[in-house]
Motif scaffolding. Sequence first.
Motif, PDB file in Angstrom:
ATOM      1  N   GLU A  28     -35.680  28.960  33.981  1.00 17.64           N
ATOM      2  CA  GLU A  28     -35.275  27.870  33.094  1.00 17.64           C
ATOM      3  C   GLU A  28     -33.907  27.296  33.451  1.00 17.64           C
ATOM      4  OE1 GLU A  28     -37.270  26.627  30.771  1.00 17.64           O
ATOM      5  OE2 GLU A  28     -38.823  28.129  31.225  1.00 17.64           O
ATOM      6  N   GLN A  29     -33.216  27.941  34.395  1.00 21.84           N
ATOM      7  CA  GLN A  29     -31.890  27.504  34.834  1.00 21.84           C
ATOM      8  C   GLN A  29     -30.916  27.379  33.663  1.00 21.84           C
ATOM      9  OE1 GLN A  29     -30.797  26.760  38.301  1.00 21.84           O
ATOM     10  NE2 GLN A  29     -32.479  28.228  38.377  1.00 21.84           N
ATOM     11  N   GLN A  30     -30.846  28.459  32.881  1.00 17.50           N
ATOM     12  CA  GLN A  30     -29.921  28.460  31.750  1.00 17.50           C
ATOM     13  C   GLN A  30     -29.379  29.859  31.492  1.00 17.50           C
ATOM     14  OE1 GLN A  30     -31.893  27.246  28.173  1.00 17.50           O
ATOM     15  NE2 GLN A  30     -33.501  28.763  28.345  1.00 17.50           N
ATOM     16  N   LYS A  31     -28.183  29.920  30.920  1.00 20.48           N
ATOM     17  CA  LYS A  31     -27.581  31.194  30.548  1.00 20.48           C
ATOM     18  C   LYS A  31     -28.068  31.589  29.171  1.00 20.48           C
ATOM     19  CE  LYS A  31     -23.334  30.670  33.181  1.00 20.48           C
ATOM     20  NZ  LYS A  31     -21.862  30.571  33.130  1.00 20.48           N
ATOM     21  N   LEU A  32     -28.304  32.884  28.991  1.00 17.32           N
ATOM     22  CA  LEU A  32     -28.715  33.441  27.706  1.00 17.32           C
ATOM     23  C   LEU A  32     -27.711  34.507  27.309  1.00 17.32           C
ATOM     24  CD1 LEU A  32     -32.479  34.057  28.536  1.00 17.32           C
ATOM     25  CD2 LEU A  32     -31.513  32.069  27.395  1.00 17.32           C
ATOM     26  N   SER A  33     -27.346  34.541  26.044  1.00 20.86           N
ATOM     27  CA  SER A  33     -26.451  35.570  25.519  1.00 20.86           C
ATOM     28  C   SER A  33     -27.040  36.100  24.222  1.00 20.86           C
ATOM     29  CB  SER A  33     -25.072  34.986  25.237  1.00 20.86           C
ATOM     30  OG  SER A  33     -24.456  34.609  26.436  1.00 20.86           O
ATOM     31  N   PHE A  34     -27.009  37.412  24.055  1.00 23.75           N
ATOM     32  CA  PHE A  34     -27.585  38.000  22.859  1.00 23.75           C
ATOM     33  C   PHE A  34     -27.005  39.378  22.641  1.00 23.75           C
ATOM     34  CE2 PHE A  34     -30.330  38.277  26.538  1.00 23.75           C
ATOM     35  CZ  PHE A  34     -30.441  39.631  26.726  1.00 23.75           C
ATOM     36  N   ASN A  35     -27.131  39.875  21.422  1.00 27.68           N
ATOM     37  CA  ASN A  35     -26.705  41.234  21.083  1.00 27.68           C
ATOM     38  C   ASN A  35     -27.819  42.202  21.457  1.00 27.68           C
ATOM     39  OD1 ASN A  35     -24.291  40.379  20.138  1.00 27.68           O
ATOM     40  ND2 ASN A  35     -24.837  40.482  17.976  1.00 27.68           N
ATOM     41  N   TYR A  36     -27.461  43.222  22.196  1.00 26.98           N
ATOM     42  CA  TYR A  36     -28.440  44.166  22.732  1.00 26.98           C
ATOM     43  C   TYR A  36     -29.164  44.920  21.622  1.00 26.98           C
ATOM     44  CZ  TYR A  36     -30.307  47.727  25.888  1.00 26.98           C
ATOM     45  OH  TYR A  36     -31.136  48.548  26.591  1.00 26.98           O
ATOM     46  N   GLU A  37     -28.442  45.418  20.619  1.00 28.29           N
ATOM     47  CA  GLU A  37     -29.068  46.186  19.545  1.00 28.29           C
ATOM     48  C   GLU A  37     -30.081  45.348  18.760  1.00 28.29           C
ATOM     49  OE1 GLU A  37     -28.973  49.447  18.868  1.00 28.29           O
ATOM     50  OE2 GLU A  37     -27.729  49.692  20.642  1.00 28.29           O
ATOM     51  N   SER A  38     -29.751  44.114  18.478  1.00 32.77           N
ATOM     52  CA  SER A  38     -30.693  43.273  17.729  1.00 32.77           C
ATOM     53  C   SER A  38     -31.912  42.933  18.578  1.00 32.77           C
ATOM     54  CB  SER A  38     -30.014  41.999  17.222  1.00 32.77           C
ATOM     55  OG  SER A  38     -29.549  41.218  18.293  1.00 32.77           O
TER      56      SER A  38
END
Length: 74
Positions: A28-38
């Motif tokens: 998708e040519q995009q950065k993803l950021s997220f909380n690992y525990e969730s």
Amino acid sequence: MTKLIRYKMLSTEEVSEDRRIHVFDMQEQQKLSFNYESLKRTPENYVGEELAHFLDKRKLKIDNGFYDKKGHAS
């Protein structure tokens, strides 16, 4: 048939008793950021089987912060 790597780990950072994961989705040519525990509590079909598998393979590195912005090799 060769399977291409879809995700690339960029970095992790500690945030209030959790770890924030930053990856690049090459498809998708995009950065993803997220909380690992969730993310671990999210149903796999929602997260995407490929991303879940990618993170499972890198769990030790994530848990130990090997991707932190401290010059550690990924």
